[in-house]
Every structure is written in C-alpha cells, then in structure tokens.
Design a protein around this motif. Structure first.
Motif, PDB file in Angstrom:
ATOM      1  N   MET A   1      52.060  58.675  53.572  1.00 42.58           N
ATOM      2  CA  MET A   1      52.184  57.685  54.660  1.00 42.58           C
ATOM      3  C   MET A   1      52.280  58.414  55.995  1.00 42.58           C
ATOM      4  SD  MET A   1      52.629  54.634  55.896  1.00 42.58           S
ATOM      5  CE  MET A   1      53.206  53.436  54.706  1.00 42.58           C
ATOM      6  N   HIS A   2      51.465  58.012  56.976  1.00 46.11           N
ATOM      7  CA  HIS A   2      51.513  58.613  58.296  1.00 46.11           C
ATOM      8  C   HIS A   2      52.644  57.978  59.107  1.00 46.11           C
ATOM      9  CE1 HIS A   2      47.663  60.592  57.737  1.00 46.11           C
ATOM     10  NE2 HIS A   2      47.202  59.470  57.246  1.00 46.11           N
ATOM     11  N   ASP A   3      53.259  58.791  59.998  1.00 39.37           N
ATOM     12  CA  ASP A   3      54.191  58.170  60.925  1.00 39.37           C
ATOM     13  C   ASP A   3      53.374  57.554  62.059  1.00 39.37           C
ATOM     14  OD1 ASP A   3      53.497  60.174  62.753  1.00 39.37           O
ATOM     15  OD2 ASP A   3      55.238  61.417  62.223  1.00 39.37           O
ATOM     16  N   LEU A 250      42.639  56.223  53.591  1.00 41.98           N
ATOM     17  CA  LEU A 250      42.191  55.353  52.496  1.00 41.98           C
ATOM     18  C   LEU A 250      43.384  54.785  51.727  1.00 41.98           C
ATOM     19  CD1 LEU A 250      39.126  57.410  51.240  1.00 41.98           C
ATOM     20  CD2 LEU A 250      39.088  55.248  52.485  1.00 41.98           C
ATOM     21  N   THR A 251      44.154  53.966  52.418  1.00 38.12           N
ATOM     22  CA  THR A 251      45.304  53.286  51.834  1.00 38.12           C
ATOM     23  C   THR A 251      44.894  51.902  51.354  1.00 38.12           C
ATOM     24  OG1 THR A 251      45.937  52.331  53.957  1.00 38.12           O
ATOM     25  CG2 THR A 251      46.830  54.510  53.421  1.00 38.12           C
ATOM     26  N   ASP A 252      45.783  51.249  50.630  1.00 37.97           N
ATOM     27  CA  ASP A 252      45.497  49.905  50.136  1.00 37.97           C
ATOM     28  C   ASP A 252      45.220  48.939  51.282  1.00 37.97           C
ATOM     29  OD1 ASP A 252      45.674  47.989  47.666  1.00 37.97           O
ATOM     30  OD2 ASP A 252      46.917  47.045  49.207  1.00 37.97           O
ATOM     31  N   ASP A 253      46.031  49.001  52.340  1.00 34.76           N
ATOM     32  CA  ASP A 253      45.852  48.095  53.474  1.00 34.76           C
ATOM     33  C   ASP A 253      44.499  48.310  54.138  1.00 34.76           C
ATOM     34  OD1 ASP A 253      48.291  46.900  53.113  1.00 34.76           O
ATOM     35  OD2 ASP A 253      49.329  48.098  54.636  1.00 34.76           O
ATOM     36  N   ILE A 255      41.740  49.634  52.856  1.00 33.78           N
ATOM     37  CA  ILE A 255      40.616  49.253  51.999  1.00 33.78           C
ATOM     38  C   ILE A 255      40.467  47.739  51.946  1.00 33.78           C
ATOM     39  CG2 ILE A 255      39.772  49.285  49.622  1.00 33.78           C
ATOM     40  CD1 ILE A 255      41.016  52.106  49.393  1.00 33.78           C
ATOM     41  N   ARG A 256      41.579  47.011  51.909  1.00 36.10           N
ATOM     42  CA  ARG A 256      41.497  45.548  51.928  1.00 36.10           C
ATOM     43  C   ARG A 256      40.942  45.054  53.266  1.00 36.10           C
ATOM     44  NH1 ARG A 256      43.484  43.289  47.525  1.00 36.10           N
ATOM     45  NH2 ARG A 256      44.760  44.616  46.171  1.00 36.10           N
ATOM     46  N   TYR A 257      41.272  45.763  54.318  1.00 37.82           N
ATOM     47  CA  TYR A 257      40.720  45.460  55.636  1.00 37.82           C
ATOM     48  C   TYR A 257      39.204  45.633  55.632  1.00 37.82           C
ATOM     49  CZ  TYR A 257      39.380  47.069  60.361  1.00 37.82           C
ATOM     50  OH  TYR A 257      38.745  47.286  61.541  1.00 37.82           O
ATOM     51  N   VAL A 258      38.720  46.697  55.017  1.00 35.03           N
ATOM     52  CA  VAL A 258      37.286  46.958  54.922  1.00 35.03           C
ATOM     53  C   VAL A 258      36.592  45.851  54.130  1.00 35.03           C
ATOM     54  CG1 VAL A 258      35.559  48.505  53.930  1.00 35.03           C
ATOM     55  CG2 VAL A 258      37.495  49.451  55.191  1.00 35.03           C
ATOM     56  N   HIS A 259      37.202  45.448  53.019  1.00 30.63           N
ATOM     57  CA  HIS A 259      36.620  44.383  52.210  1.00 30.63           C
ATOM     58  C   HIS A 259      36.522  43.086  52.996  1.00 30.63           C
ATOM     59  CE1 HIS A 259      36.144  45.756  47.966  1.00 30.63           C
ATOM     60  NE2 HIS A 259      36.859  46.758  48.421  1.00 30.63           N
ATOM     61  N   GLN A 260      37.563  42.759  53.733  1.00 26.72           N
ATOM     62  CA  GLN A 260      37.550  41.514  54.496  1.00 26.72           C
ATOM     63  C   GLN A 260      36.481  41.558  55.580  1.00 26.72           C
ATOM     64  OE1 GLN A 260      39.246  38.705  53.816  1.00 26.72           O
ATOM     65  NE2 GLN A 260      38.009  37.779  55.422  1.00 26.72           N
ATOM     66  N   SER A 261      36.312  42.707  56.214  1.00 22.78           N
ATOM     67  CA  SER A 261      35.290  42.818  57.256  1.00 22.78           C
ATOM     68  C   SER A 261      33.897  42.610  56.676  1.00 22.78           C
ATOM     69  CB  SER A 261      35.386  44.189  57.936  1.00 22.78           C
ATOM     70  OG  SER A 261      34.941  45.226  57.089  1.00 22.78           O
ATOM     71  N   ALA A 262      33.669  43.041  55.439  1.00 26.65           N
ATOM     72  CA  ALA A 262      32.369  42.833  54.794  1.00 26.65           C
ATOM     73  C   ALA A 262      32.083  41.349  54.633  1.00 26.65           C
ATOM     74  CB  ALA A 262      32.335  43.536  53.442  1.00 26.65           C
ATOM     75  N   GLY A 306      40.478  41.284  41.060  1.00 24.63           N
ATOM     76  CA  GLY A 306      41.434  41.684  42.084  1.00 24.63           C
ATOM     77  C   GLY A 306      41.527  43.177  42.306  1.00 24.63           C
ATOM     78  N   LYS A 307      40.882  43.990  41.471  1.00 22.40           N
ATOM     79  CA  LYS A 307      40.940  45.445  41.616  1.00 22.40           C
ATOM     80  C   LYS A 307      39.792  45.881  42.509  1.00 22.40           C
ATOM     81  CE  LYS A 307      42.691  49.493  40.375  1.00 22.40           C
ATOM     82  NZ  LYS A 307      44.044  49.910  40.754  1.00 22.40           N
ATOM     83  N   LEU A 308      40.086  46.369  43.694  1.00 25.10           N
ATOM     84  CA  LEU A 308      39.060  46.645  44.682  1.00 25.10           C
ATOM     85  C   LEU A 308      38.588  48.091  44.685  1.00 25.10           C
ATOM     86  CD1 LEU A 308      40.534  44.686  47.726  1.00 25.10           C
ATOM     87  CD2 LEU A 308      38.921  43.878  46.004  1.00 25.10           C
ATOM     88  N   TYR A 309      39.399  49.013  44.205  1.00 30.68           N
ATOM     89  CA  TYR A 309      39.051  50.426  44.339  1.00 30.68           C
ATOM     90  C   TYR A 309      39.781  51.248  43.285  1.00 30.68           C
ATOM     91  CZ  TYR A 309      43.669  50.726  46.479  1.00 30.68           C
ATOM     92  OH  TYR A 309      45.018  50.652  46.699  1.00 30.68           O
TER      93      TYR A 309
END
Length: 581
Positions: A1-3, A250-253, A255-262, A306-309
């Motif tokens: 996790m990045h600060d 490449l975190t869960d958040d 990747i889900r953001y990328v999917h939604q943008s598609a 529901g499994k995206l990656y």
C-alpha cells in the motif's frame, strides 16, 4: 500500500504528457483553483473570467453551460460541488482516488464518455486535484499512450503491426518490450493481458463486422486509458497486452476502476473482461514467456463470477500441465465411459422425507484418478465441450428416472446443472424437450439448475430462454445463491421456482451477520413464493437453525454424500422415502 505522498507522485507522473483534458488544483478552504492543464475548447466554452472566478463560480458556470449531458448532470453536481469535495478530502486521506463517469460535449457538438477524478493533496487536507479525461481516440492519444505514433506504424512493415487496430502485433510487442526492459535493467515491469470472456460468441451472434468494431473500441479505450510509459499490443483475437513499469498501482480498487471505465466506452455493455497479470519482472524473463504466464493466470478465473483478475504464481505451471492433460483426454473419456453420474438427495427440512436429488458428474480418469467438477468443468467451458457434456448428463438422468420407475420407485424431482454456454445455443430448449420426450419423462420431474454467472451478461436473453423452459413444464433452480456478488434483483427479474443457498452459509453459521443474511434470504424467498434448499448441511445444530429460519429443503452430508446410482437406489429403498432427523 502506498502512502499519500507516494500516490501523489504516481498521480502527477501519470498526468504529465497524458490524455487528460483538464487538471486543476483546488483549494476548498479558500474557494479557489489553479489551472494546470485545460484544453482550448473548454476555455472557449466557458462564459466567466477564469483568472478572477472563484471555484464555486466556475462550478456553477460548468453546470449551467451545457458542457455536461443532462442525463448525468446531477451526477456531476453531486460529485463536484465544493461541499462534497471537502468530504472527499477526508475520505481520501489514505491516497485513494474518487471517480465519477460523465458525458461531456466535444468540439464537434457531440457528447463523449469521460471520467472525472478527485485526488486529495497530501500536503493540505482541504486541497486536491480535479482531473477530466474523455475517451476519444485520436492521434495525440495514440502518440502519448503507445510510445510510438500509430500513424507511423500503420505505414510501417505489415509484419510489425495489427492492421485492424494499428497496435503492435504479438511478435513486434514482444520485441519492443524486450528492448525496453533490456535498456532499463534497474527497473521492474508488469505484463497485463486482457481477455474478453466468450468473445467468439460476439462473432457468432452478431457477425465479424461487429466483432471487429468491438476490437477497435477496446483498442481505443486502452490507448486512452494508459500513460506515455505504457506499451500496448494486440496479442491475438480478443486479447490485448500491456507492458507497464512496476509501481504497485495494480490494486483491487484500480483494476475495478479500469473495468468500469471500459463499460463507459465500449458500445457492447455486457462484455466481461478478465485480466491476467505477471508482475515485478525484468529482462531476465523474456516478454513472450511473461505474456504466456499472464495468460496462464487467466485460465482459472475466466468463468468465475465476479472475479476480474488474477496474478501469476509459480505453481500454475504444474497446474497448466494437468489442465492440458484433462483437455486432451476429456472427449475420449466421455466415449469410453470414464464419466459417471452421482446423486445427492434433498430432504424436507421438517419431516426428513426425500423430496428430490441433484445429479452431479464425476470423472474417473484412467491415470489421474477421480476428478471433481471444480477441476474439470472450467476446462470443458473453455473449450465449449460442456455443451455436449450437459446434454449427456440430461439424457443419462432421463434414463435413470425410467429405470427407477421400472423398479416401482415413485418418481421425484431431479435437478441437472447447465452451463451458461448451453443457453446461448439457438436450439437449446428444443434439444432438452426432444431428449425428455424421447424417454417419456414427466417434465415436472426435471429441474434445470443455473448459477448466477449465466446472468453476468445478456440478462434479457437469459430470462427469455428460462421462461421458455418454465413454460414447457420444467422447474428452474438458482444454484449457489449467496456466493460471490449475488444480486437480489435476479430474484425479481427471472422466472425462478427454487433458490439454493450456498454452502458458505453453513460454513459461517456461527457468524451473526452471515446467519442474519441467511435468515433474510429465506424470508425474502418465502415472500416471493420461491422454495429454498440449503446446501452443505452437515450437523444437527445446522438443521435446527435452518428449521428455525423456515427453509424448505436440506442438501448435504447430514443425510448423505453424493452416491452412484446403485447406492442411491439402495438408499431410497432402505429408507422408505424418508429419514428421521
């Protein structure tokens, strides 16, 4: 996790030279803003003096100007008003990004999909960055997102580029990726392969022209979504590959953001993407091997709802060898009788009487031994062989029912599982009717079990087919409800008769929240006149809870494990159709 500071640096790095139309630093305490980047079109469209306006004045001007399509205008207002941005500053202290999807007017007067992001400033809890980027493929996007201008590649040697998308083809991508990694030996990289689930069905149902259009849209989306330090290629078919510097983004958040943008950009909204990721690599691994391993990571999740990656793990090499062995042997195994049926009884939750059973498939492989469906069913789905296997199970179940009738056993309902691929066959309903009528089996004795992943796309089409089945006299059971990301809307939208509650409820029956959810699901089903079956029941304590909650039937080891036909017949006869709890 990045600060937060690290995330800010990543964010600033990304926007420089990228495809953002607008980058603005806002100070919510002072109601002011500083423009870092703003395209000429919005400057011309704006009616106020941006050098003198407050943040609130600019916000109001944007709302009233018509820049945002009326269908999403309220969404913009709720997200971008200064009072909400103050709340987001607090919510995003950990460095996360908040996003909203909009449609903004373009220079030609048409509205384009766009993303607005808010990123808090780590140096001030009441400041942050507001960015906007639209998904419009053009030459500048191509130049800033694929490391080389697409126009140049389209005029280059055909052996280097994919003619449909203008992206690097597989060989050229691997060569370029190897060069990049070799030139930067101190850096680590990630390879990401994207795959569209069952894309071949798009070509089959809508034609290759539509399929090519979707491929082009995916290409444009990828070019628009990535930064200047990304290399993109078309790996083949519906698979695209991206090389990116390893930053940990490449975190869960994300990747889900990328999917939604598609979903905002691609015209066929029910496409389902999966990502295979091989991360933290260097020039010691060739790009071709890295791509193979990213694709390997995709295999186990291609049909998991529901499994995206998935990330590549070393153990996957051994699993792949086993996968290939089963894939090569399964057709011959069906012909030689290595597949066989087992039956697990369903009992009335209160009286203990036998009220039905589920047909399950097993595989006794000549060398690998007994295999379970969780291992071989996904392989059959990948190859499409599951369509033939499901019909085999349906027909064998019909034969069993007729044999039991000949023994004087009073018929009871049997449920059979069907893959979503069967529901995409134009003659599916005709086939099951033909087989059922061939053996003169009462249709009410046969239940079709479906899982939620068949509704992951084409909900309306699935509803129509299930309604045909129900109208023909078959019962419909929704299996594994409560696993993954169950949608309550399914219960109201689809023609269902029975809900089977997933065995995970039994594993967590002592958990107060899960137990309450189970109770709520049973009550909801009862209110909708749907019968309920609780799976995975193994103990008297679990039975007592299920009775208390009002479920109709029980399936699980408390009564019996799945049995071969001869043992199941003996079970029926020995127990006289009932079992005392």
């Amino acid at each position: 996790m990045h600060d937060a500071q690290e995330m800010r640096q990543l964010f600033v790095k990304r926007i420089l030279g990228s495809c953002y139309n607008k980058v603005v630093h806002v100070n919510l305490r002072k109601d002011s803003f500083h423009i870092i980047k703003l395209d000429d079109f919005e400057r011309e469209y704006t009616t106020i003096d941006l050098k003198k306006a407050t943040l609130s004045e600019w916000f109001n001007d944007f709302v009233n100007s018509g820049m945002c399509h009326e269908s999403v205008r309220q969404r913009f207002v709720d997200f971008a008003n200064p009072s909400n941005l103050k709340k987001l500053c607090k919510r995003c202290e950990n460095g996360s990004v908040q996003i909203v999807y909009l449609r903004l007017i373009g220079r030609e007067g048409n509205y384009q999909p766009a993303i607005m992001e808010f990123f808090p400033d780590a140096d001030d809890l009441f400041s942050g960055f507001v960015t906007v980027r639209s998904f419009v493929a053009n030459s500048s996007i191509g130049q800033s997102n694929t490391l080389e201008p697409i126009e140049e590649r389209m005029n280059a040697d055909d052996s280097q580029i994919d003619r449909l998308t203008g992206l690097l083809n597989r060989r050229a991508f691997c060569e370029k990726a190897d060069q990049i990694m070799a030139a930067n030996p101190d850096k680590k990289y990630d390879i990401v392969v994207s795959d569209v689930v069952d894309f071949k069905l798009v070509n089959e149902h809508f034609g290759y022209e539509t399929g090519d259009k979707i491929i082009t849209e995916i290409s444009e989306w990828l070019q628009c979504s990535t930064g200047s330090d990304f290399l993109i290629g078309r790996y083949g078919g519906d698979q695209f590959v991206t090389l990116m510097e390893h930053t940990g983004i490449l975190t869960d958040d994300f990747i889900r953001y990328v999917h939604q943008s598609a979903r905002e950009v691609i015209s066929m909204k029910d496409l389902v993407f999966r990502l295979g990721i091989y991360e933290n690599i260097d020039s010691s691994i060739s790009a071709a091997i890295a791509c193979d391993r990213a694709i390997m990571a995709l295999q186990p999740i291609k049909h998991k709802y529901g499994k995206l990656y998935a990330f590549y793990e070393d153990k996957m090499l051994e699993e792949l060898e086993r996968y290939r062995r089963m894939e090569n042997d399964m057709r011959e195994s069906l012909r030689t009788g290595e597949f066989y049926l087992v039956f697990q009884p369903k009992h009335n939750a209160f009286t203990g009487e036998l009220e039905g059973a589920e047909t399950l498939l097993r595989w006794n492989h000549s060398e690998l031994g007994n295999l379970y469906p969780s291992e071989f069913i996904p392989i059959m789905e990948d190859s499409g062989f599951i369509v033939e296997v499901d019909m085999y199970v349906w027909e064998e179940t019909c034969k069993c029912i007729k044999r039991w009738e000949a023994l004087g056993i009073q018929p009871f309902p049997i449920s059979v599982n069907f893959s979503r691929l069967n529901f995409r066959q134009p003659d599916f309903v005709k086939k099951i009717l033909s087989i059922t009528d061939k053996y003169r089996v009462d249709r009410s004795l046969l239940h079709l079990e479906v899982t939620e992943n068949i509704f992951e796309s084409r909900l309306m089409e699935m509803r129509h087919i299930l309604q045909q089945c129900q109208d023909s006299g078959f019962k419909i059971e929704l299996d594994d409800f409560g696993s993954g990301y169950s949608s309550l809307n399914i219960l109201g939208d689809l023609p269902l008769d029975i809900i089977k509650l997933d065995k995970s409820f039994m594993n967590e029956i002592s958990d107060k929240k899960r137990s309450s959810i189970l109770h709520g699901c049973i009550n909801l089903a009862n209110s909708l006149d749907l019968n309920t079956v609780v799976e995975g029941v193994e103990s008297k304590e679990q039975v007592d809870v299920i009775r208390k909650y009002g479920a109709d039937m029980i399936q699980g080891y408390y009564f019996s494990e799945p049995m071969k036909e001869e043992n199941f017949v003996k079970y029926i006869l020995d127990n006289g159709y009932c079992s005392n709890i």
